[in-house]
Motif scaffolding. Structure first.
Motif, PDB file in Angstrom:
ATOM      1  N   LEU A   4      37.699  35.761  37.370  1.00 36.68           N
ATOM      2  CA  LEU A   4      36.838  35.185  38.402  1.00 36.68           C
ATOM      3  C   LEU A   4      36.951  36.022  39.671  1.00 36.68           C
ATOM      4  O   LEU A   4      37.999  36.574  39.962  1.00 36.68           O
ATOM      5  CB  LEU A   4      37.273  33.754  38.720  1.00 36.68           C
ATOM      6  CG  LEU A   4      37.047  32.693  37.654  1.00 36.68           C
ATOM      7  CD1 LEU A   4      37.558  31.361  38.155  1.00 36.68           C
ATOM      8  CD2 LEU A   4      35.571  32.580  37.322  1.00 36.68           C
ATOM      9  N   VAL A   6      37.097  36.278  43.668  1.00 34.58           N
ATOM     10  CA  VAL A   6      37.391  35.485  44.857  1.00 34.58           C
ATOM     11  C   VAL A   6      36.961  36.297  46.057  1.00 34.58           C
ATOM     12  O   VAL A   6      37.316  37.457  46.182  1.00 34.58           O
ATOM     13  CB  VAL A   6      38.895  35.171  44.952  1.00 34.58           C
ATOM     14  CG1 VAL A   6      39.194  34.436  46.245  1.00 34.58           C
ATOM     15  CG2 VAL A   6      39.334  34.338  43.779  1.00 34.58           C
TER      16      VAL A   6
ATOM     17  N   PRO B 120      46.661  40.790  37.630  1.00 33.16           N
ATOM     18  CA  PRO B 120      45.670  40.042  38.407  1.00 33.16           C
ATOM     19  C   PRO B 120      45.098  38.876  37.610  1.00 33.16           C
ATOM     20  O   PRO B 120      44.789  39.009  36.426  1.00 33.16           O
ATOM     21  CB  PRO B 120      44.587  41.075  38.718  1.00 33.16           C
ATOM     22  CG  PRO B 120      45.036  42.360  38.170  1.00 33.16           C
ATOM     23  CD  PRO B 120      46.300  42.186  37.451  1.00 33.16           C
ATOM     24  N   LYS B 121      45.015  37.729  38.264  1.00 34.80           N
ATOM     25  CA  LYS B 121      44.417  36.562  37.635  1.00 34.80           C
ATOM     26  C   LYS B 121      42.989  36.353  38.118  1.00 34.80           C
ATOM     27  O   LYS B 121      42.197  35.666  37.493  1.00 34.80           O
ATOM     28  CB  LYS B 121      45.239  35.320  37.947  1.00 34.80           C
ATOM     29  CG  LYS B 121      46.453  35.152  37.055  1.00 34.80           C
ATOM     30  CD  LYS B 121      47.714  35.574  37.769  1.00 34.80           C
ATOM     31  CE  LYS B 121      48.877  35.761  36.811  1.00 34.80           C
ATOM     32  NZ  LYS B 121      49.905  36.614  37.394  1.00 34.80           N
ATOM     33  N   VAL B 122      42.690  36.890  39.293  1.00 36.74           N
ATOM     34  CA  VAL B 122      41.324  36.849  39.823  1.00 36.74           C
ATOM     35  C   VAL B 122      41.031  38.212  40.438  1.00 36.74           C
ATOM     36  O   VAL B 122      41.922  39.040  40.580  1.00 36.74           O
ATOM     37  CB  VAL B 122      41.155  35.755  40.905  1.00 36.74           C
ATOM     38  CG1 VAL B 122      41.208  34.387  40.312  1.00 36.74           C
ATOM     39  CG2 VAL B 122      42.192  35.913  42.001  1.00 36.74           C
ATOM     40  N   LYS B 123      39.763  38.416  40.783  1.00 37.13           N
ATOM     41  CA  LYS B 123      39.381  39.687  41.387  1.00 37.13           C
ATOM     42  C   LYS B 123      39.024  39.430  42.842  1.00 37.13           C
ATOM     43  O   LYS B 123      38.220  38.540  43.135  1.00 37.13           O
ATOM     44  CB  LYS B 123      38.181  40.260  40.638  1.00 37.13           C
ATOM     45  CG  LYS B 123      37.969  41.734  40.858  1.00 37.13           C
ATOM     46  CD  LYS B 123      36.878  42.254  39.937  1.00 37.13           C
ATOM     47  CE  LYS B 123      35.621  42.470  40.708  1.00 37.13           C
ATOM     48  NZ  LYS B 123      34.404  42.127  40.067  1.00 37.13           N
ATOM     49  N   TYR B 124      39.609  40.181  43.745  1.00 35.60           N
ATOM     50  CA  TYR B 124      39.298  39.990  45.159  1.00 35.60           C
ATOM     51  C   TYR B 124      38.165  40.905  45.571  1.00 35.60           C
ATOM     52  O   TYR B 124      38.079  42.057  45.155  1.00 35.60           O
ATOM     53  CB  TYR B 124      40.529  40.280  46.019  1.00 35.60           C
ATOM     54  CG  TYR B 124      40.231  40.313  47.495  1.00 35.60           C
ATOM     55  CD1 TYR B 124      39.869  39.148  48.166  1.00 35.60           C
ATOM     56  CD2 TYR B 124      40.291  41.496  48.222  1.00 35.60           C
ATOM     57  CE1 TYR B 124      39.577  39.167  49.510  1.00 35.60           C
ATOM     58  CE2 TYR B 124      40.006  41.527  49.576  1.00 35.60           C
ATOM     59  CZ  TYR B 124      39.651  40.361  50.213  1.00 35.60           C
ATOM     60  OH  TYR B 124      39.352  40.386  51.552  1.00 35.60           O
ATOM     61  N   GLU B 125      37.302  40.368  46.404  1.00 37.93           N
ATOM     62  CA  GLU B 125      36.199  41.164  46.906  1.00 37.93           C
ATOM     63  C   GLU B 125      36.012  40.821  48.376  1.00 37.93           C
ATOM     64  O   GLU B 125      36.035  39.646  48.738  1.00 37.93           O
ATOM     65  CB  GLU B 125      34.932  40.821  46.132  1.00 37.93           C
ATOM     66  CG  GLU B 125      33.835  41.801  46.331  1.00 37.93           C
ATOM     67  CD  GLU B 125      32.595  41.359  45.585  1.00 37.93           C
ATOM     68  OE1 GLU B 125      32.141  42.081  44.724  1.00 37.93           O
ATOM     69  OE2 GLU B 125      32.098  40.264  45.885  1.00 37.93           O
ATOM     70  N   PHE B 137      43.407  33.496  50.056  1.00 40.98           N
ATOM     71  CA  PHE B 137      43.995  33.034  48.803  1.00 40.98           C
ATOM     72  C   PHE B 137      45.388  33.608  48.598  1.00 40.98           C
ATOM     73  O   PHE B 137      45.888  34.367  49.415  1.00 40.98           O
ATOM     74  CB  PHE B 137      43.080  33.358  47.626  1.00 40.98           C
ATOM     75  CG  PHE B 137      43.030  34.808  47.230  1.00 40.98           C
ATOM     76  CD1 PHE B 137      42.932  35.798  48.175  1.00 40.98           C
ATOM     77  CD2 PHE B 137      43.071  35.168  45.899  1.00 40.98           C
ATOM     78  CE1 PHE B 137      42.874  37.128  47.819  1.00 40.98           C
ATOM     79  CE2 PHE B 137      43.015  36.495  45.521  1.00 40.98           C
ATOM     80  CZ  PHE B 137      42.915  37.477  46.482  1.00 40.98           C
ATOM     81  N   ALA B 138      46.002  33.227  47.478  1.00 39.55           N
ATOM     82  CA  ALA B 138      47.390  33.607  47.244  1.00 39.55           C
ATOM     83  C   ALA B 138      47.540  35.075  46.860  1.00 39.55           C
ATOM     84  O   ALA B 138      48.616  35.630  46.934  1.00 39.55           O
ATOM     85  CB  ALA B 138      47.990  32.728  46.158  1.00 39.55           C
ATOM     86  N   GLY B 142      48.491  36.030  42.128  1.00 44.02           N
ATOM     87  CA  GLY B 142      48.752  34.604  42.164  1.00 44.02           C
ATOM     88  C   GLY B 142      50.031  34.228  42.874  1.00 44.02           C
ATOM     89  O   GLY B 142      50.337  33.057  43.015  1.00 44.02           O
ATOM     90  N   CYS B 143      50.799  35.219  43.341  1.00 38.96           N
ATOM     91  CA  CYS B 143      52.033  34.902  44.055  1.00 38.96           C
ATOM     92  C   CYS B 143      51.731  34.737  45.534  1.00 38.96           C
ATOM     93  O   CYS B 143      51.248  35.666  46.176  1.00 38.96           O
ATOM     94  CB  CYS B 143      53.059  36.014  43.862  1.00 38.96           C
ATOM     95  SG  CYS B 143      54.538  35.781  44.883  1.00 38.96           S
ATOM     96  N   SER B 221      53.688  33.720  37.905  1.00 34.21           N
ATOM     97  CA  SER B 221      52.775  34.708  38.461  1.00 34.21           C
ATOM     98  C   SER B 221      53.353  36.120  38.414  1.00 34.21           C
ATOM     99  O   SER B 221      52.605  37.075  38.423  1.00 34.21           O
ATOM    100  CB  SER B 221      52.384  34.332  39.888  1.00 34.21           C
ATOM    101  OG  SER B 221      53.487  33.839  40.602  1.00 34.21           O
TER     102      SER B 221
ATOM    103  N   SER C  83      42.434  25.950  48.649  1.00 34.05           N
ATOM    104  CA  SER C  83      42.799  27.016  49.582  1.00 34.05           C
ATOM    105  C   SER C  83      43.348  28.229  48.846  1.00 34.05           C
ATOM    106  O   SER C  83      43.511  29.288  49.435  1.00 34.05           O
ATOM    107  CB  SER C  83      43.848  26.511  50.565  1.00 34.05           C
ATOM    108  OG  SER C  83      45.089  26.330  49.899  1.00 34.05           O
ATOM    109  N   GLY C  84      43.644  28.063  47.559  1.00 29.84           N
ATOM    110  CA  GLY C  84      44.203  29.184  46.813  1.00 29.84           C
ATOM    111  C   GLY C  84      45.715  29.195  46.871  1.00 29.84           C
ATOM    112  O   GLY C  84      46.352  30.026  46.252  1.00 29.84           O
TER     113      GLY C  84
END
Lengths: 332, 289, 437
Positions: A4, A6, B120-125, B137-138, B142-143, B221, C83-84
């Motif tokens: 996903l 973010v 990575p558990k998500v992708k940052y943009e 976000f964390a 995820g940490c 994480s 909030s993440g």
């Protein structure tokens, strides 16, 4: 499943992009281009092509080999610079000079400062003024408008209305007498007169301008105040002495005023951001243009006036802020 | 020949000369009037400082430090991280003051949550700045304590002592370039970077994690998180390790670099830098200088 | 002034609100409102009933939290929320659905209310009601007009200017009467004579419906508003309805207004007339790839994944899941995030819809400045914030920014303007706090 994404809000984005805006401007330039091709024939087409191609070429070279950054020649901005530069020179300008002008416009006017969005001065005008100062003879030898059939070789040259006027006035000939020699207003409006390749047809340029305002590519502030202030200023002088100063309609229809007001002064990067800043900028351009036309050595002052006002843009941006919400409390 | 000395030439030479003379006098008078009397020693001290204006001393640049030193007329309590004690000695010699010995420090990254260990558990943009990502976000791994990998610290470093490792997505600190100015420490929104004693032969042992979550959560994480098991605590003979909020911490003042604790850590969270390779077990990333 | 017109995409506009059964387990975060998180009053192993208070918010700005299900408290632990980050929450395993005594469950409309202003306020506070529009400001604080100020208007926000979301729209259509009674109660609590409901013109059915209902209530009127984003922002709404500008850094009460969401009005009705605390809310689940775009009445604490499941499951090509609207919502890290009091929608974007366009040089087109509803200069603020020139940021009124996202939406260069401005706001806020000690 893929990861996903973010990101911060908002998650919607408008369809508009830099290149869509730029191509919108190019699209709106088509009428003026057609008029120019009609009156100046093949040379006009050649000069426009040369300018566009060399602008893109120089941008490519600089981005690829000098800056070694991403190449963005297809975002449309180099094309606009090329077209506008071509519009600002006589159609029979030697093509070699056009290439030099493009190099200066892109190299000195734009890329030196970091490329798109960083340049303080309108690149096309930098190129034009460079050519004007370096090659005054070629830059002021204007071809006479003819039908499309003209051969490249035997171009008939003649003065632009503004040069004719300037020459006449300096020799002490009354304006009314000079006017009889010049094309009537209808012809001026369509663009049947001597002049730079793309600046001649007021009507085509206004059409393009209206398209851009409707499409919200530009706002009305700069063109309206530019043209308006020039007209008012010209009218004042005309009322004082119609024998030395021509009427405002003549002033608006001749030279590069329309092209300058609608295409050059409204360049995003080199014009102010806030509405009031745009108005000040437009008025300044209009007044300076007329002052140069009346009292300067050059018959035409649009390019210089815009460049001068470009220099004030950072200051204008500082001084004129948009109206903040909640600044004046109105209870009603 | 005569043309050279015609009236116009003479006139212009005389008038320009006169203007120049008047201007010189005015300038001189103004300079006298507005002269700021400054201790010349400030210049001398500033001359000896590195001139990097990094702010590592806690003051607004080298000039400010020089002013403060001269005002205090002593070197007590002042330090120049980039110049080290050498510079302070020099200043002390020049000014005739006593300069204390200062321990060389260095920035240490206390996170090893690379792409491999904390996938990575998500992708940052968005804007590539940790300050924003931290609010958002964390982190991709995820940490909530770990490195965000946007490189604000690298951006903050004035000495080219850091770079982002593209593979791990963690910053790397270059021992020979870091001057301990603390710019990165201040910039990191998660306080991951710590100033530690440089150590003998650049050798350092530290817990490369600041995750205060419970062991299981932290492990989820990141594979190399400190899980607060306390094994290192028992191993340490010098009381150098403390355990607080599920996190072990090695006090660099007490640590004797005995190398007993790294092998017992079940998650390999304790790092040792610049030690010779162990004989039996191959240890991780002994950064070669 | 300002405003943008993002595509509306209100796919669930016609879907009636569907009541979701409680899930197997809920995680009820302790911080579902602005201000101080609530303190848990239950412990592991406790049996709780639906509607029972499980955490109390005693601080001035805080709100109570009630159990949305009946069952056994499994643990009080940190869970990932919108909030993440992991935040403290009460996790309850659901057993049946036994409600706390005193809560009326019948759906019949109850208009009559004999309580006085103070009692209404107490009931609102007891029910833990917060702003349902998304800001989640505790409602009882807003109903308590500070000394020296006077409220003239109660403004009810039914604008729902965020694209995609239809929760308020459906609520207005289906619970119109209840909303009216709720507004009347709020008017009584505030002591105001006039209430205006603002609704955007893209909801003609809601405008018509509420206008008809409002005829029976004294002092309540409905006003149709131009469709533009952010029309539903507090300050913009006041400006549009009664043409008053809330001064910079001040609250609406400064110009005699109190603004509440229609959802809040409904919650007030339920709290006062039915004794029902805020334990459920309408959540829109929508997206172009969603099989069944819906509006759910979901219990607080329900995991987002359960909602998505009820709307036809998570599509294969999902690229982003958003908690809230597309303009101001937060992208989720994790689909087990619980629904909270402020969750107005869950939006699912496909992979193609998710990424931002590639970033380019700013061409200084002044679009951000033209559309900024607060009359700020986003391009300048972003630059100053990036360079950490915080004093200048403050002078350029960065704190007026409400993060509506219009600048980033409109930017042809896709500059992350708002990202930088947010960082700037955080830093300037810190600077101001440090300055004032």
């Amino acid at each position: 499943m893929k990861l996903l994404t973010v990101s911060g809000s908002p998650h919607y984005h408008a369809k508009e992009s830099v290149s869509s805006l730029m191509y919108g401007v190019i699209f709106s330039l088509i009428p003026a281009m057609l008029v120019s091709f009609y009156f100046f024939g093949l040379p006009a087409i050649l000069i426009t092509l040369t300018a566009v191609v060399s602008c893109m070429f120089f941008e490519f070279i600089i981005q690829k080999y000098l800056i070694k950054g991403p190449v963005t020649i297809f975002d449309g901005s180099a094309i606009i610079t090329g077209v506008l530069l071509a519009f600002n020179v006589p159609a029979n300008l030697p093509l070699g000079l056009m290439v030099i002008g493009s190099a200066v416009a892109i190299g000195m006017g734009k890329m030196t400062f970091g490329g798109l969005g960083k340049n303080p001065f309108n690149p096309a005008l930098v190129g034009r003024v460079f050519l004007m100062i370096s090659f005054p003879v070629q830059m002021t030898t204007y071809p006479k408008p003819t039908a499309f059939t003209t051969q490249l070789t035997d171009v008939v040259t003649g003065p632009t209305p503004l040069t004719a006027l300037k020459d006449g006035v300096t020799q002490g000939v009354p304006v009314s007498e000079i006017m009889t020699q010049l094309p009537e207003y209808g012809r001026l409006l369509i663009g049947n007169m001597g002049g730079s390749a793309g600046e001649i047809s007021a009507i085509a340029i206004i059409l393009g301008g209206i398209y851009m305002v409707i499409k919200k590519i530009i706002s009305w502030h700069i063109p309206v105040t530019f043209i308006g202030s020039a007209a008012i200023f010209a009218a004042l002088f005309w009322l004082i002495n119609p024998e030395v100063y021509p009427d405002p309609v003549f002033q608006l229809l001749t030279g590069g005023l329309m092209l300058g007001a609608i295409y050059m002064a409204t360049d995003y990067t080199t014009s102010p951001m806030a509405p009031w800043g745009m108005i000040i900028f437009g008025v300044g351009c209009g007044l300076l243009t007329m002052i140069i036309r009346f009292f300067g050595a050059y018959p035409e002052g649009v390019a210089f006036s815009i460049l001068i006002m470009n220099a004030f843009v950072p200051l204008i941006n500082r001084g004129f802020k948009p109206k903040r919400f909640g600044e004046e409390v109105k209870n009603g | 020949m005569n043309e050279l000395f015609n009236e116009i030439t003479v006139l212009s030479v005389v008038s320009l000369g006169a203007i120049g003379g008047v201007a010189a006098i005015v300038l001189f008078l103004v300079a006298q009037k507005f002269k700021v009397i400054e201790d010349p020693r400030i210049d001398e001290v500033e001359e000896l400082l590195p001139g990097a204006n990094c702010g590592g001393c806690g003051l607004a640049g080298c000039r400010a430090l020089a002013e403060a030193i001269v005002k205090a007329e002593s070197l007590d309590g002042f330090s120049c991280p980039p110049g080290g004690s050498e510079v302070m000695q020099d200043i002390g010699k020049a000014m005739g003051w006593e300069a204390g010995e200062s321990t060389p420090m260095i920035a240490v990254l206390r996170c090893n949550g690379s792409r491999e260990f904390a996938p990575p558990k998500v992708k940052y943009e968005g804007a590539m700045t940790c300050a924003f990502a931290h609010n958002l976000f964390a982190g991709e791994g995820g940490c909530p304590f770990g490195c965000l990998g946007c490189g604000d610290c690298v951006e903050a470093c004035d000495f080219d002592a850091m770079y982002m490792d593209k593979n791990t997505n963690l910053p790397v600190i270059l021992d020979d370039k870091c001057v301990a100015c603390q710019a990165c420490v201040k910039e990191c929104p998660r306080n991951i970077i710590e100033m530690r004693k440089k150590g003998k032969k650049n050798r350092r042992i530290f817990v490369s994690c600041i995750n205060e979550e419970k062991g299981g959560v932290a492990r989820k994480s990141c594979k190399v998180a400190c899980i607060g098991c306390g094994k290192c605590l028992k191993e340490c003979k010098f009381d150098a390790i403390t355990l607080e909020n599920n996190l072990a911490y090695i006090d660099y003042e007490k640590c004797t670099l005995c190398r007993k604790c790294p092998p017992v850590c079940p998650t390999n969270a304790i790092h040792e830098l610049n030690f010779p390779v162990r004989k039996k077990k191959v240890e991780k990333e002994a950064t070669t200088e | 002034m300002g405003g943008v017109h993002p595509p509306e995409n209100k796919l669930a506009e016609k879907q009636t609100i569907e009541r979701l059964d409680p899930p197997k387990s809920v995680a009820i975060p302790l911080a579902q409102h602005l201000g101080v998180p609530a303190e848990p009053v239950v412990a592991r192993g406790d049996q709780v009933k639906t509607g029972q208070r499980i955490a109390k918010g005693e601080a001035f700005i805080s709100a109570h939290i009630h159990s949305s299900v009946s069952g056994k408290v499994k643990k009080v632990d940190a869970v990932v929320d919108a909030s993440g980050y992991r935040k403290k929450a009460i996790i309850i395993d659901v057993e049946g659905d036994e409600w706390e005594e005193g809560i009326e469950l019948d759906e019949g409309l109850q208009k009559q209310c004999d309580l006085d202003a103070k009692e209404i306020m107490t009931k609102v506070q007891e029910a833990g009601i917060v702003g349902m529009g998304g800001a989640t400001f505790p409602s009882h604080v807003k109903l308590n007009v500070p000394k020296g100020k006077k409220a003239e208007y109660l403004i009810i926000n039914g604008v729902e200017c965020e694209p995609c979301l239809t929760a308020d729209h459906r609520l207005m259509m289906e619970k119109g009467e209840e909303i009216m009674v709720g507004i009347e109660l709020q008017m009584k609590a505030l002591g105001v004579k006039q209430a205006i409901i603002g609704i955007e013109q893209n909801k003609p059915d809601a405008i018509q419906h509420l206008t008809r209902l409002a005829a029976d209530y004294d002092g309540i009127s409905v006003q149709a508003l131009e469709v533009k984003y952010p029309q539903g922002a507090e300050k913009q709404l006041i400006k549009a309805l009664i043409n008053r500008e809330v001064p910079s850094g001040k609250l609406p009460i400064e110009v005699g207004c109190v603004v509440h969401n229609v959802g809040t009005a409904f919650a007030v009705y339920e709290a006062v007339q039915k004794n029902k605390p805020l334990i459920e809310r309408v959540v829109t689940v929508s997206g172009t790839s969603v099989k069944k775009p819906s509006n759910f009445m979901a219990r607080i604490g329900t995991p987002v994944s359960a909602l998505i499941e009820a709307a036809g499951g998570l599509p294969e090509d999902t690229g982003k899941v958003i908690n809230g609207g597309p303009m101001m919502g937060k992208a989720l890290n994790d689909l087990e995030v619980p629904v909270t009091k402020g969750t107005s929608g869950i939006l699912i974007f496909t992979e193609n819809e998710s990424p931002r366009p590639p970033e380019q040089n700013c061409i200084r087109c002044a679009r951000c400045l033209t559309i900024c509803p607060m009359g700020l200069e986003p391009y300048l603020l972003a630059q100053l914030a990036e360079k950490q020139r915080l004093e200048e940021c403050e002078d350029e009124r960065i704190m007026d920014c409400m993060e509506c996202g219009s600048c980033l939406y409109i930017c042809p260069s896709a500059k992350p303007l708002l990202d930088h401005i947010r960082v700037g706001k955080t830093r300037v806020g810190k600077m101001i706090r440090e300055r004032s000690g």
